[in-house]
Write an enzyme that holds these catalytic residues in place. Sequence first.
Site, PDB file in Angstrom:
ATOM      1  N   GLU A 278       0.836  -1.209   0.000  1.00 56.20           N
ATOM      2  CA  GLU A 278       0.000   0.000   0.000  1.00 56.20           C
ATOM      3  C   GLU A 278       0.870   1.258   0.000  1.00 56.20           C
ATOM      4  O   GLU A 278       0.564   2.248  -0.670  1.00 56.20           O
ATOM      5  CB  GLU A 278      -0.911  -0.022   1.227  1.00 56.20           C
ATOM      6  CG  GLU A 278      -2.112   0.874   1.126  1.00 56.20           C
ATOM      7  CD  GLU A 278      -3.092   0.587   2.249  1.00 56.20           C
ATOM      8  OE1 GLU A 278      -4.101  -0.080   1.987  1.00 56.20           O
ATOM      9  OE2 GLU A 278      -2.842   1.008   3.402  1.00 56.20           O
ATOM     10  N   GLU A 281       2.209   1.671  -3.409  1.00 56.71           N
ATOM     11  CA  GLU A 281       1.134   2.130  -4.295  1.00 56.71           C
ATOM     12  C   GLU A 281       0.877   3.623  -4.097  1.00 56.71           C
ATOM     13  O   GLU A 281       0.690   4.367  -5.073  1.00 56.71           O
ATOM     14  CB  GLU A 281      -0.149   1.335  -4.007  1.00 56.71           C
ATOM     15  CG  GLU A 281      -1.288   1.704  -4.940  1.00 56.71           C
ATOM     16  CD  GLU A 281      -2.623   1.070  -4.549  1.00 56.71           C
ATOM     17  OE1 GLU A 281      -2.657   0.247  -3.611  1.00 56.71           O
ATOM     18  OE2 GLU A 281      -3.630   1.428  -5.177  1.00 56.71           O
ATOM     19  N   CYS A 298      -8.357  -2.016   4.019  1.00 54.43           N
ATOM     20  CA  CYS A 298      -8.248  -3.263   4.795  1.00 54.43           C
ATOM     21  C   CYS A 298      -9.501  -3.571   5.607  1.00 54.43           C
ATOM     22  O   CYS A 298      -9.718  -4.712   5.990  1.00 54.43           O
ATOM     23  CB  CYS A 298      -7.023  -3.244   5.689  1.00 54.43           C
ATOM     24  SG  CYS A 298      -6.825  -1.744   6.607  1.00 54.43           S
ATOM     25  N   SER A 318      -7.248   1.880  -2.316  1.00 57.37           N
ATOM     26  CA  SER A 318      -6.010   1.171  -2.628  1.00 57.37           C
ATOM     27  C   SER A 318      -6.368  -0.208  -3.179  1.00 57.37           C
ATOM     28  O   SER A 318      -7.315  -0.851  -2.712  1.00 57.37           O
ATOM     29  CB  SER A 318      -5.179   1.014  -1.354  1.00 57.37           C
ATOM     30  OG  SER A 318      -4.216   0.007  -1.531  1.00 57.37           O
ATOM     31  N   LYS A 357     -15.381  -9.808   7.797  1.00 58.32           N
ATOM     32  CA  LYS A 357     -14.234 -10.576   7.281  1.00 58.32           C
ATOM     33  C   LYS A 357     -14.690 -11.920   6.710  1.00 58.32           C
ATOM     34  O   LYS A 357     -14.046 -12.478   5.833  1.00 58.32           O
ATOM     35  CB  LYS A 357     -13.207 -10.810   8.387  1.00 58.32           C
ATOM     36  CG  LYS A 357     -12.346  -9.598   8.704  1.00 58.32           C
ATOM     37  CD  LYS A 357     -11.278  -9.368   7.646  1.00 58.32           C
ATOM     38  CE  LYS A 357     -10.421  -8.153   7.978  1.00 58.32           C
ATOM     39  NZ  LYS A 357      -9.736  -7.623   6.792  1.00 58.32           N
ATOM     40  N   GLU A 360     -15.593 -11.054   3.281  1.00 57.46           N
ATOM     41  CA  GLU A 360     -14.377 -10.771   2.494  1.00 57.46           C
ATOM     42  C   GLU A 360     -13.711 -12.076   2.051  1.00 57.46           C
ATOM     43  O   GLU A 360     -13.331 -12.243   0.880  1.00 57.46           O
ATOM     44  CB  GLU A 360     -13.387  -9.943   3.328  1.00 57.46           C
ATOM     45  CG  GLU A 360     -12.063  -9.692   2.617  1.00 57.46           C
ATOM     46  CD  GLU A 360     -11.018  -9.031   3.520  1.00 57.46           C
ATOM     47  OE1 GLU A 360     -11.372  -8.137   4.305  1.00 57.46           O
ATOM     48  OE2 GLU A 360      -9.834  -9.420   3.435  1.00 57.46           O
ATOM     49  N   GLU A 365     -12.853 -13.374  -5.826  1.00 52.53           N
ATOM     50  CA  GLU A 365     -11.517 -12.925  -6.263  1.00 52.53           C
ATOM     51  C   GLU A 365     -10.428 -13.193  -5.216  1.00 52.53           C
ATOM     52  O   GLU A 365      -9.252 -13.005  -5.476  1.00 52.53           O
ATOM     53  CB  GLU A 365     -11.534 -11.435  -6.632  1.00 52.53           C
ATOM     54  CG  GLU A 365     -11.898 -10.464  -5.522  1.00 52.53           C
ATOM     55  CD  GLU A 365     -13.402 -10.213  -5.401  1.00 52.53           C
ATOM     56  OE1 GLU A 365     -14.198 -11.077  -5.835  1.00 52.53           O
ATOM     57  OE2 GLU A 365     -13.777  -9.164  -4.846  1.00 52.53           O
ATOM     58  N   CYS A 502     -10.613  -1.844  14.546  1.00 45.86           N
ATOM     59  CA  CYS A 502     -10.943  -3.265  14.783  1.00 45.86           C
ATOM     60  C   CYS A 502     -11.046  -3.621  16.255  1.00 45.86           C
ATOM     61  O   CYS A 502     -11.709  -4.607  16.587  1.00 45.86           O
ATOM     62  CB  CYS A 502      -9.900  -4.144  14.133  1.00 45.86           C
ATOM     63  SG  CYS A 502      -9.974  -4.034  12.367  1.00 45.86           S
TER      64      CYS A 502
HETATM   65 FE1  HC1 Z   1      -8.500  -5.636  11.484  1.00 43.87          FE
HETATM   66 FE2  HC1 Z   1      -6.819  -5.689   9.682  1.00 43.87          FE
HETATM   67  S1  HC1 Z   1      -6.703  -4.277  11.432  1.00 43.87           S
HETATM   68  S2  HC1 Z   1      -8.998  -5.098   9.301  1.00 43.87           S
HETATM   69  O1  HC1 Z   1      -9.399  -4.397  11.975  1.00 43.87           O
HETATM   70  O2  HC1 Z   1      -6.182  -4.438   8.454  1.00 43.87           O
HETATM   71  O3  HC1 Z   1     -10.776  -7.492  11.271  1.00 43.87           O
HETATM   72  O4  HC1 Z   1      -7.578  -6.423  14.220  1.00 43.87           O
HETATM   73  O5  HC1 Z   1      -7.091  -8.136  11.132  1.00 43.87           O
HETATM   74  O6  HC1 Z   1      -7.078  -7.805   7.547  1.00 43.87           O
HETATM   75  O7  HC1 Z   1      -4.016  -6.566  10.400  1.00 43.87           O
HETATM   76  C1  HC1 Z   1      -9.901  -6.804  11.484  1.00 43.87           C
HETATM   77  C2  HC1 Z   1      -8.025  -6.143  13.241  1.00 43.87           C
HETATM   78  C3  HC1 Z   1      -7.369  -7.029  10.896  1.00 43.87           C
HETATM   79  C4  HC1 Z   1      -6.905  -7.022   8.372  1.00 43.87           C
HETATM   80  C5  HC1 Z   1      -5.061  -6.264  10.072  1.00 43.87           C
END
Ligand code: HC1
Length: 568
Positions: A278, A281, A298, A318, A357, A360, A365, A502
């Site tokens: 990132e 980028e 993220c 990103s 998550k 996700e 993909e 998070c």
């Molecule tokens: Fe998260 Fe991340 S910080 S998004 O909050 O970018 O869920 O803890 O795991 O993937 O590292 C969540 C937390 C986590 C991702 C990272």
Amino acid sequence: MVHLTINNIPLEVPKGTKIMQAAQKLGIDIPHLCYHEDQRIKAHCRLCSVEVTGKRRLLAACSTEVWEGMDVHTDTQIVRDTQVSILQLMLANHHKDCLSCPRNQNCDLQRLCSRFNILESPLPSVVKEEPRIETNPSIVRDPSKCIRCGRCIRACKDVQGIAALTYAGRSSDIVVTTAFNKPMEATDCILCGQCSLVCPTGAIVEKDDTQKVLNALQDPQKHVIVQIAPSVRVALGDAFGMEPGAIVTGQMVTALKLLGFDKVFDTNFGADLTIMEEGAEFLDRLQNGGTLPMMTSCSPGWVNYMEKHFPDCRDHLSSAKSPMSMFGAIAKTYYPEKAGIDVRQIVTVSVMPCTAKKFEAARPEMGRDGMQDVDIVLTTRELIKLIKYVGLSLGNLPESDFDSPLGTGSGAGAIFGATGGVMEAALRTVYEKVTGETLEKLDFNDVRGFDGIKECTVTLNGREIRIAVAHTLRNARIIMEQVRKGTSPYDFIEIMACPGGCIGGGGQPIGTTNAIRKKRMAALYKIDKNLPIRKSHENPEIQTLYREFLGEPLSDKAHELLHTTYHK
Ligand code: HC1
């Protein structure tokens, strides 16, 4: 200050204090269900009714401010009778299959019925037979468990500014539902799970994937590895009687090893990898006229929000995958090669503070050759369930280290779990890459803390880079309206969907409040401060990964494995 008595005990509290908080000062817990300390007060359920001398009606303790000379009684016969009647009414309209309920032993309604010794409702059941709604990978709704307290509605509307949930119907037919009763994923919902975090019963819960993990662990043909998000280690202890913000990294790793995982790795490693990609980028966009402001990608709730609410702005995101998904891609390519294991034997599990998550990980993909990079996502709450399932007492376990080669994370990776942490981690690396100088002061205090939108400016080789950081989607919307209009003053923006980042995710332990979020946040900065490596690009396992496998950030291989595209 105001002077009053509660149950004949005199006390003094600041003007504006509600009866509920005044009673708490004396250690008196007035029962409540619709009240939540972080939310607007609605006084719907009336369970917190108390008697006040001179008043003919009972008053709601959650919404009534104390006054000088007030004389409150919280446990008279009429108060108790009222509370019991309200609970009995709720029970008459509630499926009482507590043993099979995901919130068994962690349900406010169950706890209050137990407190008032209510074993059955004398009223005839009026509960409607409605199936559980399990149409997406993240969240399950069970309308038969809903007590209509409205906490989920307020979380969705007030915290996220979305309002995917609402009341419908009237009087005794009132229900909490979505627009036209559509599945949540077919509405404006972004699956962040904040509704599940404040639901007092089992009406909204995460999709339970614990059995899938237990099955994989039992299968001798499978090599089951787990990664754990930065914020889980400062939240898990809550469920085992520890102080909020307790750091349980070592015990958590031991628990996962005792559960039978073949390797226990760290999402913080994935976070360092994200910074490499990132950060590169961002510099590429800056130097070559790419789309700015660039926005972090993220937080899956935030990505869902962008796709649903601002699809015309997705070029600002990103292309870097999240740490979880980057980790998954490496775990299904580099790791089997290095460990000499057939990739088809590998099952990748991630433990996340987040319900989105799960969505996700299931995106088409996020994988290749018919395999997903992350096979199963558990929330912190599901990990708690598994640890209790095998009868471990977290606080008494010895500490263990993460395994190698995907188990070392820097302090920069650790702070990803707090709002502002991704930006701070990126700045530590970008600064050194651009200037070639060593960054002496690693703490970017301007992007720390609980303010909804934070800003700062950083100078890189004489160019001013304008930064913004926002958490919750209500705040993200403010930033996005500017981006859409082309008036955004920023170059680089971090957004996390959940309050505090998070550490306040929708999959964190029930009982999470903003006060607790702040303690978890402080714990992450403590972890960072105490680590020997605090910059992502100095992580030796990341350096080895690039040397042996990826080449350099933004290489073809890095693009293929670690970057993604977004949907309209
Ligand atoms: Fe998260 Fe991340 S910080 S998004 O909050 O970018 O869920 O803890 O795991 O993937 O590292 C969540 C937390 C986590 C991702 C990272």
